[in-house]
Design a protein around this motif. Structure first.
Motif, PDB file in Angstrom:
ATOM      1  N   MET A 189       6.974  -5.880   2.691  1.00  0.00           N
ATOM      2  CA  MET A 189       5.666  -6.411   2.315  1.00  0.00           C
ATOM      3  C   MET A 189       5.192  -7.474   3.298  1.00  0.00           C
ATOM      4  SD  MET A 189       4.855  -4.537  -0.210  1.00  0.00           S
ATOM      5  CE  MET A 189       5.866  -3.287   0.619  1.00  0.00           C
ATOM      6  N   PHE A 190       6.101  -8.314   3.768  1.00  0.00           N
ATOM      7  CA  PHE A 190       5.729  -9.311   4.779  1.00  0.00           C
ATOM      8  C   PHE A 190       5.286  -8.627   6.067  1.00  0.00           C
ATOM      9  CE2 PHE A 190       7.540 -12.374   1.950  1.00  0.00           C
ATOM     10  CZ  PHE A 190       7.026 -13.604   2.338  1.00  0.00           C
ATOM     11  N   ALA A 191       5.992  -7.567   6.452  1.00  0.00           N
ATOM     12  CA  ALA A 191       5.618  -6.844   7.664  1.00  0.00           C
ATOM     13  C   ALA A 191       4.272  -6.144   7.498  1.00  0.00           C
ATOM     14  CB  ALA A 191       6.711  -5.827   8.012  1.00  0.00           C
ATOM     15  N   ALA A 192       4.036  -5.564   6.310  1.00  0.00           N
ATOM     16  CA  ALA A 192       2.781  -4.847   6.063  1.00  0.00           C
ATOM     17  C   ALA A 192       1.580  -5.778   6.045  1.00  0.00           C
ATOM     18  CB  ALA A 192       2.875  -4.086   4.742  1.00  0.00           C
ATOM     19  N   MET A 193       1.798  -7.055   5.769  1.00  0.00           N
ATOM     20  CA  MET A 193       0.703  -8.010   5.658  1.00  0.00           C
ATOM     21  C   MET A 193       0.214  -8.510   7.022  1.00  0.00           C
ATOM     22  SD  MET A 193      -0.917  -9.194   2.904  1.00  0.00           S
ATOM     23  CE  MET A 193       0.335  -8.989   1.636  1.00  0.00           C
ATOM     24  N   GLU A 194       0.893  -8.167   8.079  1.00  0.00           N
ATOM     25  CA  GLU A 194       0.510  -8.665   9.404  1.00  0.00           C
ATOM     26  C   GLU A 194      -0.921  -8.243   9.759  1.00  0.00           C
ATOM     27  OE1 GLU A 194       1.939  -8.522  14.090  1.00  0.00           O
ATOM     28  OE2 GLU A 194       3.061  -7.416  12.556  1.00  0.00           O
ATOM     29  N   GLY A 195      -1.753  -9.211  10.083  1.00  0.00           N
ATOM     30  CA  GLY A 195      -3.128  -8.936  10.477  1.00  0.00           C
ATOM     31  C   GLY A 195      -4.075  -8.652   9.333  1.00  0.00           C
ATOM     32  N   VAL A 196      -3.581  -8.671   8.098  1.00  0.00           N
ATOM     33  CA  VAL A 196      -4.395  -8.330   6.928  1.00  0.00           C
ATOM     34  C   VAL A 196      -5.266  -9.513   6.517  1.00  0.00           C
ATOM     35  CG1 VAL A 196      -4.244  -7.890   4.429  1.00  0.00           C
ATOM     36  CG2 VAL A 196      -2.872  -6.538   6.038  1.00  0.00           C
ATOM     37  N   THR A 197      -6.502  -9.220   6.142  1.00  0.00           N
ATOM     38  CA  THR A 197      -7.396 -10.249   5.611  1.00  0.00           C
ATOM     39  C   THR A 197      -7.618 -10.100   4.114  1.00  0.00           C
ATOM     40  OG1 THR A 197      -9.322  -8.880   6.199  1.00  0.00           O
ATOM     41  CG2 THR A 197      -8.631 -10.577   7.791  1.00  0.00           C
ATOM     42  N   HIS A 198      -7.596  -8.856   3.621  1.00  0.00           N
ATOM     43  CA  HIS A 198      -7.884  -8.585   2.212  1.00  0.00           C
ATOM     44  C   HIS A 198      -6.831  -7.640   1.640  1.00  0.00           C
ATOM     45  CE1 HIS A 198     -11.721  -9.898   3.847  1.00  0.00           C
ATOM     46  NE2 HIS A 198     -12.154 -10.128   2.628  1.00  0.00           N
ATOM     47  N   VAL A 199      -6.484  -7.847   0.382  1.00  0.00           N
ATOM     48  CA  VAL A 199      -5.539  -6.977  -0.332  1.00  0.00           C
ATOM     49  C   VAL A 199      -6.226  -6.418  -1.567  1.00  0.00           C
ATOM     50  CG1 VAL A 199      -3.399  -6.892  -1.679  1.00  0.00           C
ATOM     51  CG2 VAL A 199      -3.467  -8.151   0.486  1.00  0.00           C
ATOM     52  N   LEU A 200      -6.057  -5.123  -1.800  1.00  0.00           N
ATOM     53  CA  LEU A 200      -6.483  -4.480  -3.040  1.00  0.00           C
ATOM     54  C   LEU A 200      -5.249  -3.854  -3.669  1.00  0.00           C
ATOM     55  CD1 LEU A 200      -8.501  -3.390  -5.105  1.00  0.00           C
ATOM     56  CD2 LEU A 200      -8.976  -1.491  -3.538  1.00  0.00           C
ATOM     57  N   HIS A 201      -4.778  -4.452  -4.751  1.00  0.00           N
ATOM     58  CA  HIS A 201      -3.536  -4.018  -5.395  1.00  0.00           C
ATOM     59  C   HIS A 201      -3.864  -3.187  -6.632  1.00  0.00           C
ATOM     60  CE1 HIS A 201       0.474  -3.787  -6.763  1.00  0.00           C
ATOM     61  NE2 HIS A 201       0.513  -4.865  -7.520  1.00  0.00           N
ATOM     62  N   MET A 202      -3.642  -1.862  -6.521  1.00  0.00           N
ATOM     63  CA  MET A 202      -3.945  -0.945  -7.612  1.00  0.00           C
ATOM     64  C   MET A 202      -2.712  -0.241  -8.145  1.00  0.00           C
ATOM     65  SD  MET A 202      -7.477   0.864  -6.258  1.00  0.00           S
ATOM     66  CE  MET A 202      -6.776   1.403  -4.686  1.00  0.00           C
TER      67      MET A 202
ATOM     68  N   MET B 247       9.906  -3.898 -13.925  1.00  0.00           N
ATOM     69  CA  MET B 247      10.276  -5.250 -13.523  1.00  0.00           C
ATOM     70  C   MET B 247      10.507  -5.347 -12.014  1.00  0.00           C
ATOM     71  SD  MET B 247      10.121  -7.184 -16.175  1.00  0.00           S
ATOM     72  CE  MET B 247       8.758  -6.185 -16.813  1.00  0.00           C
ATOM     73  N   GLU B 248      11.245  -4.382 -11.459  1.00  0.00           N
ATOM     74  CA  GLU B 248      11.592  -4.455 -10.043  1.00  0.00           C
ATOM     75  C   GLU B 248      10.396  -4.181  -9.135  1.00  0.00           C
ATOM     76  OE1 GLU B 248      14.843  -1.863  -9.228  1.00  0.00           O
ATOM     77  OE2 GLU B 248      16.338  -3.168 -10.160  1.00  0.00           O
ATOM     78  N   VAL B 249       9.611  -3.180  -9.484  1.00  0.00           N
ATOM     79  CA  VAL B 249       8.499  -2.774  -8.631  1.00  0.00           C
ATOM     80  C   VAL B 249       7.177  -3.388  -9.101  1.00  0.00           C
ATOM     81  CG1 VAL B 249       7.203  -0.817  -7.713  1.00  0.00           C
ATOM     82  CG2 VAL B 249       9.669  -0.626  -8.055  1.00  0.00           C
ATOM     83  N   GLY B 250       6.927  -3.328 -10.429  1.00  0.00           N
ATOM     84  CA  GLY B 250       5.670  -3.869 -10.939  1.00  0.00           C
ATOM     85  C   GLY B 250       5.574  -5.375 -10.778  1.00  0.00           C
ATOM     86  N   VAL B 251       6.465  -6.089 -11.433  1.00  0.00           N
ATOM     87  CA  VAL B 251       6.448  -7.554 -11.379  1.00  0.00           C
ATOM     88  C   VAL B 251       6.965  -8.062 -10.037  1.00  0.00           C
ATOM     89  CG1 VAL B 251       7.300  -9.668 -12.446  1.00  0.00           C
ATOM     90  CG2 VAL B 251       6.705  -7.705 -13.878  1.00  0.00           C
ATOM     91  N   GLY B 252       8.125  -7.536  -9.608  1.00  0.00           N
ATOM     92  CA  GLY B 252       8.679  -7.958  -8.330  1.00  0.00           C
ATOM     93  C   GLY B 252       7.764  -7.624  -7.169  1.00  0.00           C
ATOM     94  N   GLY B 253       7.124  -6.466  -7.231  1.00  0.00           N
ATOM     95  CA  GLY B 253       6.201  -6.069  -6.166  1.00  0.00           C
ATOM     96  C   GLY B 253       4.991  -6.980  -6.081  1.00  0.00           C
ATOM     97  N   MET B 254       4.468  -7.377  -7.229  1.00  0.00           N
ATOM     98  CA  MET B 254       3.346  -8.312  -7.242  1.00  0.00           C
ATOM     99  C   MET B 254       3.756  -9.648  -6.626  1.00  0.00           C
ATOM    100  SD  MET B 254       0.167  -8.883  -8.144  1.00  0.00           S
ATOM    101  CE  MET B 254      -0.997 -10.136  -8.732  1.00  0.00           C
ATOM    102  N   PHE B 255       4.928 -10.104  -6.988  1.00  0.00           N
ATOM    103  CA  PHE B 255       5.436 -11.354  -6.420  1.00  0.00           C
ATOM    104  C   PHE B 255       5.585 -11.237  -4.905  1.00  0.00           C
ATOM    105  CE2 PHE B 255       9.128 -13.889  -5.023  1.00  0.00           C
ATOM    106  CZ  PHE B 255       8.664 -15.167  -5.317  1.00  0.00           C
ATOM    107  N   ASN B 256       6.155 -10.132  -4.434  1.00  0.00           N
ATOM    108  CA  ASN B 256       6.339  -9.947  -2.997  1.00  0.00           C
ATOM    109  C   ASN B 256       5.009  -9.919  -2.253  1.00  0.00           C
ATOM    110  OD1 ASN B 256       9.133  -9.818  -3.281  1.00  0.00           O
ATOM    111  ND2 ASN B 256       9.151  -7.586  -3.476  1.00  0.00           N
TER     112      ASN B 256
END
Length: 324
Positions: A58-71, A82-91
């Motif tokens: 997730m840190f690597a994917a965020m490089e150069g990003v200005t906006h996020v749309l989390h669907m 818990m691992e993907v839903g909650v943990g993914g949101m946190f990441n």
């Protein structure tokens, strides 16, 4: 500008992507999509194959990003929730706040956070209403997502926006949500009436007139996917969306009595009255109309007519994906 999107292969994502790429306002933007089990194939989209549970990815994917749309979302699978839903949101939030140049984080929420028809409210449900989820890990994860986004705004000053949507309809979804023979969605009729009654209503092609806990026709909130996509496009980079939670719903909830009356009058369908323990609620979209200038275009009549007129191709099956 660079938009990072999750959930692009889902119902909303599949409708959002072509609308975003065709919108003149976003000419010059680039788009990167995080995909895991399913991958979108489009020359205008950069694909990152990774799980939201992978913090480094997730840190690597965020490089150069200005906006996020989390669907992206995980349904009733507790471990993944818990691992993907909650943990993914946190990441995602950690990567977003730590990346220079990020401007806006948009979350697609759901009215499960306020319990939709499982919880009783004595007034319209606004963004200020208490979060009261119905039982299940999916509703819990959506509550936690909303709270995390809110707290990251308080703790770190990020610009977050939550678009809270009820049941999302497209194509012939609404027709089959009312079907006794090939039901789409729930709760299943078997939880409300016996098998014999289900069979009789299916044979007659009856329309369900659900009654709420008080005996009145049930009113439940819906949104057509076209209107939801319009709200997302409006909220992206909108100054009035900063730090806001918006209910994105039809101007009025769907009244099962009005649905039954309309289909009886226009298609001569018989009506099956069914008592339920559910509560009629009104998801108030006034804030989105006021601050964003957004308004839904699909009213009850259009919702019905679109669903009944739609002819689904053989290679376009109706699917509910679990998990996520």
């Amino acid at each position: 500008m660079k938009l990072l999107v999750t959930g692009v292969t889902g119902k909303v994502g599949g409708n959002f992507l072509p609308a975003f790429l065709a919108a003149e306002r976003f000419a010059g933007w680039s788009i990167r999509a995080i995909c895991n089990n399913r991958v979108v194939e489009h020359p205008g989209v950069e694909i990152v194959r990774a799980s939201l549970a992978d913090a480094d990815a997730m840190f690597a994917a965020m490089e150069g990003v200005t906006h996020v749309l989390h669907m992206a979302a995980v349904k009733e699978s507790p471990l993944l929730a818990m691992e993907v839903g909650v943990g993914g949101m946190f990441n995602l939030l950690e990567a977003f706040r730590s990346t220079p140049g990020t401007r806006q984080f948009v979350l697609l929420g759901g009215d499960c956070t306020v319990g939709h028809m499982f919880q009783r409210y004595n007034e319209p449900i606004t963004d200020a209403a208490p979060r009261r989820a119905y039982p299940g890990c999916y509703a819990l994860t959506k509550v936690l997502e909303e709270v995390m986004l809110e707290q990251y705004g308080i703790q770190y000053g990020i610009n977050g926006c939550c678009l809270r949507a009820p049941w999302i309809m497209e194509k012939d979804d609404f027709r089959f949500a009312l079907s006794f023979s090939d039901q789409f969605g729930g709760p299943p009729w078997s939880e409300l009436i016996d098998a014999g009654a289900v069979a009789r209503h299916a044979q007659a092609a009856s329309v369900p007139l659900l009654r709420d806990a008080r005996g009145a026709p049930l009113r439940r909130n819906f949104i057509h996917v076209d209107d939801l996509v319009g709200a997302i496009l409006t909220a992206l980079d909108h100054p009035a969306a900063a730090g806001q939670l918006f209910n994105i719903a039809m101007d009025a909830p769907v009244d099962y009595g009005e649905v039954a009356q309309y289909l009886s009058a226009t298609r001569s369908l018989p009506v099956a009255e069914i008592d339920t323990p559910f509560h009629s609620n009104w998801l108030d979209n006034a804030k989105a109309r006021l601050l964003l200038g957004w308004k839904p275009q699909v009213d009850l009549q259009r919702l019905i007519e679109r669903a009944w007129d739609y002819v689904r191709a053989p290679d376009d099956p109706r699917k509910v994906w679990y998990p996520g």
